[in-house]
Write an enzyme that holds these catalytic residues in place. Structure first.
Site, PDB file in Angstrom:
ATOM      1  N   LYS A 249      -2.180  -1.481  -3.898  1.00 40.61           N
ATOM      2  CA  LYS A 249      -3.027  -0.288  -3.846  1.00 40.61           C
ATOM      3  C   LYS A 249      -2.158   0.957  -3.904  1.00 40.61           C
ATOM      4  O   LYS A 249      -1.170   1.014  -3.171  1.00 40.61           O
ATOM      5  CB  LYS A 249      -3.795  -0.327  -2.519  1.00 40.61           C
ATOM      6  CG  LYS A 249      -4.713   0.832  -2.284  1.00 40.61           C
ATOM      7  CD  LYS A 249      -5.315   0.698  -0.917  1.00 40.61           C
ATOM      8  CE  LYS A 249      -6.098   1.950  -0.596  1.00 40.61           C
ATOM      9  NZ  LYS A 249      -6.494   2.002   0.768  1.00 40.61           N
TER      10      LYS A 249
ATOM     11  N   LYS B  23       0.857  -1.186   0.000  1.00 40.64           N
ATOM     12  CA  LYS B  23       0.000   0.000   0.000  1.00 40.64           C
ATOM     13  C   LYS B  23       0.894   1.236   0.000  1.00 40.64           C
ATOM     14  O   LYS B  23       1.685   1.445   0.911  1.00 40.64           O
ATOM     15  CB  LYS B  23      -0.917  -0.006   1.224  1.00 40.64           C
ATOM     16  CG  LYS B  23      -1.766   1.254   1.314  1.00 40.64           C
ATOM     17  CD  LYS B  23      -2.832   1.153   2.376  1.00 40.64           C
ATOM     18  CE  LYS B  23      -3.603   2.460   2.479  1.00 40.64           C
ATOM     19  NZ  LYS B  23      -4.694   2.380   3.455  1.00 40.64           N
TER      20      LYS B  23
END
Ligand code: PBG
Length: 330
Positions: A256, A201
């Site tokens: 992400k 992330k």
């Protein structure tokens, strides 16, 4: 071998010459099996509230979310990811409300599960919906304390599992959280609770509309998450994160943001050969939607973008457009 092929023995246009043949040789597809619908639910809200920066996306009250989940399930979508908007009065520096097993999200999970038992519920683990400073962990002297936060995340995860969440998704980027949460799940007899780790992330500005939607951006102010989310410039570090999370007990790993990070999805899938999800985040959705709204792009760019995720190696994608795409495909 392929390099010996020559025109006109080989004409690549032959296999593009009709839609039937194109359908037969197509390598990837997007179906309802590939899409996960994120949903915002707001404590104390009755009905719905539009989110300005994310056209077509709403905050739902507990009274209106069930109907929405029923519709999502009826389209064949298998899973939703819930994001709570918490009453500001319940926020504190430790995110205490996150570990209250009778809090808004726990009750929402129970209600949705009893109304639509087959839908798989993904529930985020991180403190940002609950902290006054908007960070994902506990802040000590302007620093997010990793190990104190772990204890809180473990309690939050158990509360979510007890409420019936099928998939626990730590999005906080603390070190060691998968190991701690997996151990606690085993000890509490949640042997089949799935851990979906937001493993890679990045510290991205593409999360802007989400932070507005859940009301964490005003709390966060100018403060950044660079001390725990990944540097946008790094690739090796993403593989390192994924390796650790798999060793610690993650069942599925996630990358992400999505569209600008397809190289990372592809490398993760090729390196580890494990279930790999991607998140087409709020800013990506806003970007596409605003261009479509202005008629600068055709609406089919959204489905095109999902096909690109599949091509890169994503097994499933969290996308705000999930419901819309399936309606279009049907
Ligand atoms: C919270 C969380 C964020 C997103 C999902 N979970 C925001 C953040 O890390 O600040 C972003 C999702 C999106 O932009 O759609 N930990």
């Amino acid at each position: 071998m392929i390099y010996k092929r020559k025109f006109p023995n080989t004409r690549l246009r032959r296999l593009r010459s009709s839609s039937n043949i194109r359908d037969l040789v197509r390598e990837h597809n997007v179906t309802a099996n590939d899409l996960i619908q994120p949903l915002f639910i707001k404590e104390g809200l009755k009905g719905t509230e539009a989110i300005e920066q994310m056209p077509g996306i709403f905050r739902y009250g507990l009274d209106s979310v069930i109907k929405e989940v029923e519709e999502i399930a009826s389209l064949g979508i298998k899973s939703i990811a819930l994001f709570p908007v918490i009453d500001p009065d319940k926020k504190d520096p430790e995110g205490s409300e996150a570990v209250n097993n009778n809090n808004f999200i726990c009750n929402a999970i129970k209600e949705i599960k009893s109304a639509v038992p087959e839908i798989l519920i993904i529930s985020d683990v991180a403190l940002d919906p609950y902290t006054t400073h908007g960070h994902d962990g506990i802040m000590i002297d302007d620093n997010i304390d990793n190990d104190l936060t772990l204890d809180q995340l473990v309690k939050q995860s158990i509360a979510l599992a007890e409420s019936g969440a099928d998939i626990i998704a730590p999005s906080d980027m603390m070190d060691g959280r998968i190991k701690a949460i997996r151990k606690a799940l085993e000890n509490n007899n949640f042997k089949n609770t799935i851990l979906l780790s937001y493993a890679a992330k990045y510290n991205s500005k593409f999360y802007g509309p989400f932070r507005n939607a859940v009301g964490s951006s005003s709390n966060l102010g100018k403060s950044s998450k660079a001390e725990y989310q990944m540097d946008v410039a790094n690739v090796d570090e993403a593989l390192h994160e994924v390796a650790l999370d798999l060793n610690e007990g993650a069942d599925i790993v996630m990358v992400k943001p999505g569209m600008p990070y397809l190289d990372i999805i592809s490398k993760v899938k090729d390196t580890f050969n494990v279930p790999t999800f991607a998140y087409q985040v709020s800013g990506e959705y806003s970007m596409l939607k605003s261009a479509i709204h202005n008629k600068w792009l055709e609406s089919s760019v959204i489905t095109e973008s999902l096909m690109c995720f599949k091509r890169a190696g994503a097994d499933a994608v969290l996308t705000y457009a999930a419901k819309e795409i399936i309606k279009e495909l049907n």
